[in-house]
Design a protein around this motif. Sequence first.
Motif, PDB file in Angstrom:
ATOM      1  N   GLY A  35       0.781  -1.227   0.000  1.00 43.78           N
ATOM      2  CA  GLY A  35       0.000   0.000   0.000  1.00 43.78           C
ATOM      3  C   GLY A  35       0.810   1.271   0.000  1.00 43.78           C
ATOM      4  N   SER A  36       2.080   1.196   0.304  1.00 44.29           N
ATOM      5  CA  SER A  36       2.936   2.387   0.275  1.00 44.29           C
ATOM      6  C   SER A  36       4.387   1.960   0.108  1.00 44.29           C
ATOM      7  CB  SER A  36       2.782   3.221   1.539  1.00 44.29           C
ATOM      8  OG  SER A  36       3.400   2.582   2.650  1.00 44.29           O
ATOM      9  N   PHE A  37       5.190   2.867  -0.393  1.00 43.87           N
ATOM     10  CA  PHE A  37       6.608   2.578  -0.563  1.00 43.87           C
ATOM     11  C   PHE A  37       7.280   2.380   0.792  1.00 43.87           C
ATOM     12  CE2 PHE A  37      11.052   3.499  -1.554  1.00 43.87           C
ATOM     13  CZ  PHE A  37      11.224   2.775  -2.728  1.00 43.87           C
ATOM     14  N   ALA A  38       6.901   3.208   1.764  1.00 45.95           N
ATOM     15  CA  ALA A  38       7.514   3.108   3.091  1.00 45.95           C
ATOM     16  C   ALA A  38       7.226   1.752   3.729  1.00 45.95           C
ATOM     17  CB  ALA A  38       7.007   4.232   3.991  1.00 45.95           C
ATOM     18  N   ALA A  39       5.982   1.286   3.589  1.00 46.55           N
ATOM     19  CA  ALA A  39       5.641  -0.028   4.136  1.00 46.55           C
ATOM     20  C   ALA A  39       6.393  -1.127   3.397  1.00 46.55           C
ATOM     21  CB  ALA A  39       4.134  -0.259   4.043  1.00 46.55           C
ATOM     22  N   GLY A  40       6.590  -0.939   2.092  1.00 44.84           N
ATOM     23  CA  GLY A  40       7.358  -1.892   1.322  1.00 44.84           C
ATOM     24  C   GLY A  40       8.804  -1.973   1.787  1.00 44.84           C
ATOM     25  N   VAL A  41       9.384  -0.810   2.105  1.00 40.73           N
ATOM     26  CA  VAL A  41      10.758  -0.784   2.615  1.00 40.73           C
ATOM     27  C   VAL A  41      10.852  -1.581   3.917  1.00 40.73           C
ATOM     28  CG1 VAL A  41      12.544   0.709   3.596  1.00 40.73           C
ATOM     29  CG2 VAL A  41      11.380   1.378   1.482  1.00 40.73           C
ATOM     30  N   GLU A  42       9.849  -1.451   4.775  1.00 37.80           N
ATOM     31  CA  GLU A  42       9.860  -2.210   6.029  1.00 37.80           C
ATOM     32  C   GLU A  42       9.808  -3.708   5.767  1.00 37.80           C
ATOM     33  OE1 GLU A  42      10.256  -1.161   9.224  1.00 37.80           O
ATOM     34  OE2 GLU A  42      10.805   0.685   8.183  1.00 37.80           O
ATOM     35  N   LEU A  43       8.998  -4.105   4.789  1.00 34.39           N
ATOM     36  CA  LEU A  43       8.920  -5.530   4.471  1.00 34.39           C
ATOM     37  C   LEU A  43      10.234  -6.020   3.872  1.00 34.39           C
ATOM     38  CD1 LEU A  43       7.483  -8.206   4.238  1.00 34.39           C
ATOM     39  CD2 LEU A  43       6.391  -7.380   2.128  1.00 34.39           C
ATOM     40  N   VAL A  44      10.823  -5.229   2.992  1.00 33.99           N
ATOM     41  CA  VAL A  44      12.110  -5.627   2.410  1.00 33.99           C
ATOM     42  C   VAL A  44      13.170  -5.766   3.499  1.00 33.99           C
ATOM     43  CG1 VAL A  44      13.996  -4.877   0.896  1.00 33.99           C
ATOM     44  CG2 VAL A  44      11.624  -4.681   0.140  1.00 33.99           C
ATOM     45  N   GLY A  48      15.189  -9.116   4.316  1.00 34.43           N
ATOM     46  CA  GLY A  48      16.647  -9.138   4.381  1.00 34.43           C
ATOM     47  C   GLY A  48      17.161  -9.817   5.634  1.00 34.43           C
ATOM     48  N   GLU A  49      16.499  -9.584   6.753  1.00 38.00           N
ATOM     49  CA  GLU A  49      16.916 -10.216   8.001  1.00 38.00           C
ATOM     50  C   GLU A  49      16.710 -11.730   7.940  1.00 38.00           C
ATOM     51  OE1 GLU A  49      14.630  -8.187  10.939  1.00 38.00           O
ATOM     52  OE2 GLU A  49      15.847  -6.348  10.852  1.00 38.00           O
ATOM     53  N   VAL A  50      15.566 -12.154   7.383  1.00 37.35           N
ATOM     54  CA  VAL A  50      15.310 -13.591   7.233  1.00 37.35           C
ATOM     55  C   VAL A  50      16.360 -14.226   6.333  1.00 37.35           C
ATOM     56  CG1 VAL A  50      13.713 -15.280   6.240  1.00 37.35           C
ATOM     57  CG2 VAL A  50      12.831 -13.421   7.665  1.00 37.35           C
ATOM     58  N   ALA A  51      16.631 -13.579   5.205  1.00 37.34           N
ATOM     59  CA  ALA A  51      17.577 -14.129   4.231  1.00 37.34           C
ATOM     60  C   ALA A  51      18.984 -14.203   4.796  1.00 37.34           C
ATOM     61  CB  ALA A  51      17.559 -13.283   2.964  1.00 37.34           C
ATOM     62  N   HIS A  57      19.215 -16.347  -0.291  1.00 38.39           N
ATOM     63  CA  HIS A  57      18.847 -14.995  -0.700  1.00 38.39           C
ATOM     64  C   HIS A  57      17.895 -14.983  -1.889  1.00 38.39           C
ATOM     65  CE1 HIS A  57      22.939 -14.773   1.179  1.00 38.39           C
ATOM     66  NE2 HIS A  57      22.200 -14.023   1.978  1.00 38.39           N
ATOM     67  N   PRO A  58      16.683 -14.473  -1.696  1.00 40.43           N
ATOM     68  CA  PRO A  58      15.710 -14.407  -2.786  1.00 40.43           C
ATOM     69  C   PRO A  58      15.936 -13.168  -3.655  1.00 40.43           C
ATOM     70  CG  PRO A  58      14.742 -13.529  -0.789  1.00 40.43           C
ATOM     71  CD  PRO A  58      16.132 -14.012  -0.421  1.00 40.43           C
ATOM     72  N   GLN A  89       8.990 -17.981   6.793  1.00 41.63           N
ATOM     73  CA  GLN A  89       9.391 -16.835   7.613  1.00 41.63           C
ATOM     74  C   GLN A  89       9.043 -15.507   6.952  1.00 41.63           C
ATOM     75  OE1 GLN A  89      13.422 -17.374   9.495  1.00 41.63           O
ATOM     76  NE2 GLN A  89      13.352 -19.286   8.324  1.00 41.63           N
ATOM     77  N   ILE A  90       9.165 -15.439   5.636  1.00 45.34           N
ATOM     78  CA  ILE A  90       8.797 -14.203   4.940  1.00 45.34           C
ATOM     79  C   ILE A  90       7.297 -13.964   5.056  1.00 45.34           C
ATOM     80  CG2 ILE A  90       8.613 -13.135   2.662  1.00 45.34           C
ATOM     81  CD1 ILE A  90      11.317 -14.376   1.976  1.00 45.34           C
ATOM     82  N   SER A  91       6.510 -15.014   4.911  1.00 38.83           N
ATOM     83  CA  SER A  91       5.059 -14.864   5.061  1.00 38.83           C
ATOM     84  C   SER A  91       4.689 -14.388   6.460  1.00 38.83           C
ATOM     85  CB  SER A  91       4.354 -16.190   4.758  1.00 38.83           C
ATOM     86  OG  SER A  91       4.358 -16.456   3.377  1.00 38.83           O
ATOM     87  N   ALA A  92       5.368 -14.922   7.467  1.00 37.32           N
ATOM     88  CA  ALA A  92       5.104 -14.493   8.836  1.00 37.32           C
ATOM     89  C   ALA A  92       5.446 -13.020   9.019  1.00 37.32           C
ATOM     90  CB  ALA A  92       5.894 -15.362   9.811  1.00 37.32           C
ATOM     91  N   ALA A  93       6.556 -12.589   8.422  1.00 32.64           N
ATOM     92  CA  ALA A  93       6.948 -11.182   8.521  1.00 32.64           C
ATOM     93  C   ALA A  93       5.943 -10.287   7.819  1.00 32.64           C
ATOM     94  CB  ALA A  93       8.343 -10.994   7.924  1.00 32.64           C
TER      95      ALA A  93
END
Length: 215
Positions: A35-44, A48-51, A57-58, A89-93
């Motif tokens: 829904g927003s670039f900022a929220a996308g950055v948080e997900l990325v 990154g932490e999971v990977a 690395h995906p 783990q990515i889905s959980a995040a």
Amino acid sequence: MTDLISAKQFRDAPGVEDWRTIFGGGWACAYFRTGSFAAGVELVRAIGEVAAAANHHPDVDLRPEGVSVKLYTADFGGLSDQDVAVAQQISAAAAALGAPADPSAVQHVQVAIDALVSAEVQPFWVAVLGYGSFGETDVLDPLRRGPTFWFQQMDAPRPQRNRFHIDVYLPHDQIEARLAAALAAGGRIVSDAHAPGWWTLADAEGNEVDLAVWE
């Protein structure tokens, strides 16, 4: 050496409902609407932490509307248990950040070229695209951004038929809706002999596309 698993084995694992195997089961892909670039950055950042923790690395594509993720163990045609664990783990995040998955946004596009002698044609496409060869029939973007190119062996020229067609690889649960949309938009079914693996469609002027699952 990491043991590869099949597309079905990936799909049957718990906690991967957000993900779809695609392109012959070689990749597991998910699209999360942020829904927003900022929220996308948080997900990325979370991805990154999971990977980093998994040392697996995906490919991640961040856009203002959402984040696309592609998991694989081999660059072309391979998934493993490690992909399952990272997907979970990515889905959980994503769930913790309120970013729902949208399977309808998952697909892969391939350009198929009919060739009488692939060895004489393929090097041109490698050079002009800046791609790399993978085996005797495939040409791939080394950064996995653009469509793949596949060279289909011909036994004889087809002067009244296109020498190019597009392959659109879709998740197994999305292909019927896309097929219906294509027909409603003026397309027609040229062949369903290989369904439900793939349907060959054509536009009003006969240009062809395969809608494929290939799982």
